[in-house]
Design an enzyme around this catalytic site. Structure first.
Site, PDB file in Angstrom:
ATOM      1  N   LYS A 112      -0.913   7.536 -14.941  1.00 41.49           N
ATOM      2  CA  LYS A 112      -2.109   7.966 -15.528  1.00 41.49           C
ATOM      3  C   LYS A 112      -2.909   6.876 -15.987  1.00 41.49           C
ATOM      4  O   LYS A 112      -4.453   7.013 -15.965  1.00 41.49           O
ATOM      5  CB  LYS A 112      -1.961   9.063 -16.748  1.00 41.49           C
ATOM      6  N   GLU A 134      -8.207  16.526 -21.213  1.00 42.53           N
ATOM      7  CA  GLU A 134      -7.126  17.713 -21.293  1.00 42.53           C
ATOM      8  C   GLU A 134      -5.709  17.009 -20.782  1.00 42.53           C
ATOM      9  O   GLU A 134      -5.607  15.945 -20.269  1.00 42.53           O
ATOM     10  CB  GLU A 134      -7.561  18.805 -20.280  1.00 42.53           C
ATOM     11  N   SER A 394       6.468   8.771 -10.533  1.00 38.01           N
ATOM     12  CA  SER A 394       5.098   8.849 -11.021  1.00 38.01           C
ATOM     13  C   SER A 394       5.274   8.533 -12.586  1.00 38.01           C
ATOM     14  O   SER A 394       4.333   8.241 -13.598  1.00 38.01           O
ATOM     15  CB  SER A 394       4.443  10.107 -11.233  1.00 38.01           C
TER      16      SER A 394
END
Ligand SMILES: Cc1ncc(COP(=O)(O)O)c(C=O)c1O
Length: 423
Positions: A112, A134, A394
């Site tokens: 991210k 969000e 991830s």
């Protein structure tokens, strides 16, 4: 087709342009179309904000200074490049050669950070000093709060109330980083509702606030911006694999899919190779397998919905994959057959979480464990023995350890010590 109660889901414009001349994972043009998918279905006040954002991104992305700044922050602060790790023991166990692209080692523990660093820089370039976001698993919220702290910006994160309880530690992290966390109590109180609330907030504050969308979803230009900002994962991985594999590409490239950003970034590095691309969704949130086209959160994509168009609740052990839709470019890649989309269920995921931990000393995020679970299940079946598989890991599993501990304690299949047997 859409939830009537939400301004965020209100749309204008028409699908149109059903067969655009799109390069695979190229520029989706001014309309933001991936075949029939994508578009910009937003209420009037957000149209100008989306157009401004697209213009600014086009300028920034063509500007060497912007790239130099971004690359420098990702290197010195974000921990890039992340390595590719050979998984000797897992490979021996399942009969395919597994390589992991280690986004778990990026700053804040997931991919991210690549996206938020780029969007925060873009916001600053646009003279906006406040970020909103969000979050589901909390990783995108933590990453946004981190980028805001690093760049001296204000930050508010919207999170479904259910997710604030599942990911309590990440709520505290965000607060520690100076963000204001708003628990969203509407709807299913998960990621979908957090997006609704963030879009609502953006409608009234877009003059001063940048909405830092966390995945390849939402109205154009977000799916494109986020994919381009995550492309670094695939570009690095392709070069690293070629070094490891004597110039060859992996036979299979696999990534988990919530909204689809780590998968899109990974796939972007391999679309022009002969690697098979596989996105793995949560079985209870499989928008490609079980969804149909519809409009939600400003985009036309595949959604879990009933016959009347009411959005169905996604159900997954992992908060980050608990989303009833998928980024529109994935719907397109599936429709043209360039990528395939599969799913993994919660039991397989917990088992893969434990296997990777025990065999490789790497505790994956539950989201990433979906990709690992599919590879373990399909080794020797869909994936021929002897193949080479790159999995994008991830994120790291620290945030999920207490949840998995509770699941294992309850599991009927536990052995006496309360640990799941590997293999
Ligand atoms: C570690 C991790 N992986 C994957 C995801 C899913 O997001 P995306 O599909 O956009 O990569 C999340 C979302 O929160 C996440 O935290």
């Amino acid at each position: 087709m859409r939830e009537t109660s939400s301004v965020a889901d209100t749309y204008s414009g028409s699908p149109g342009n059903i067969h655009s001349q799109l390069d695979v994972m190229g520029d989706p043009g001014r309309t933001g179309r991936y075949g029939e998918y994508g578009g910009r279905y937003v209420p009037e006040p957000l149209m100008a904000a989306c157009l401004e954002l697209e213009n600014e991104f086009r300028l920034a992305w063509a500007d060497d200074d912007f790239h130099n700044q971004l690359d420098s922050i990702l290197r010195s602060y974000g921990g890039r490049p992340t390595p590719v790790t050979e998984c000797g023991r897992l490979s021996e166990r399942i009969g395919v050669r597994v390589l992991l692209k280690r986004e778990d080692l990026a700053h804040t523990g997931s991919h991210k950070i690549n996206n938020v660093t780029g969007q925060a820089l873009l916001a600053r370039r646009m003279g906006k000093n406040r970020l909103i976001a969000e979050t589901g698993a909390g990783q995108h919220g933590v990453a946004t709060a981190t980028a805001a702290a690093f760049m001296g910006m204000e930050c508010t994160v919207f999170m479904g109330e259910v997710d604030t309880l599942r990911q309590e530690l990440n709520v505290f992290r965000m607060e520690l980083l100076g963000a204001n966390v708003v628990a969203v109590k509407s709807g299913s109180k998960t990621l979908k509702d957090a997006v609704n609330e963030a879009l609502r907030e953006w409608v009234s504050t877009c003059e001063t606030t940048h909405y830092c969308v966390g995945s390849v979803m939402g109205p154009h230009p977000y799916p494109w911006i986020v994919r381009e900002l995550q492309r670094v994962v695939g570009d690095e991985a392709r070069d690293q694999c070629r070094q490891l594999l004597g110039g060859q590409d992996p036979d299979w490239v696999v990534a988990c899919v919530g909204g689809g950003s780590n998968a899109a970034g990974t796939f972007a590095g391999f679309t022009d190779t002969s690697s098979n691309l596989v996105g793995v969704e949560a079985a209870g949130g499989a928008a490609i397998t079980h969804g149909t086209p519809g409009i939600l959160h400003g985009m036309l994509s595949n959604l879990l919905q009933d016959d009347t168009g009411q959005i169905l609740e996604a159900k997954s052990i992992s908060a980050g994959l608990d989303y009833p839709g998928i980024g529109p470019e994935h719907a397109y890649l599936a429709s043209v057959g360039r990528a395939r989309y599969e799913s993994a269920n919660d039991d397989e995921v917990v088992k893969a979480f434990c296997q990777l931990s025990e065999l490789e000393g790497i505790i994956p995020a539950l989201e990433s464990a979906h990709a690992v679970a599919w590879v373990i299940r399909e080794a020797g079946k869909v994936i021929p023995f002897g193949s080479t598989v790159l999995i994008t890991l991830s994120g790291r599993g620290d945030k999920d350890v207490s949840q998995v501990r509770d699941i294992l304690r309850k599991s009927k299949n536990d052995n006496e010590e309360g640990r799941v047997q590997v293999g």
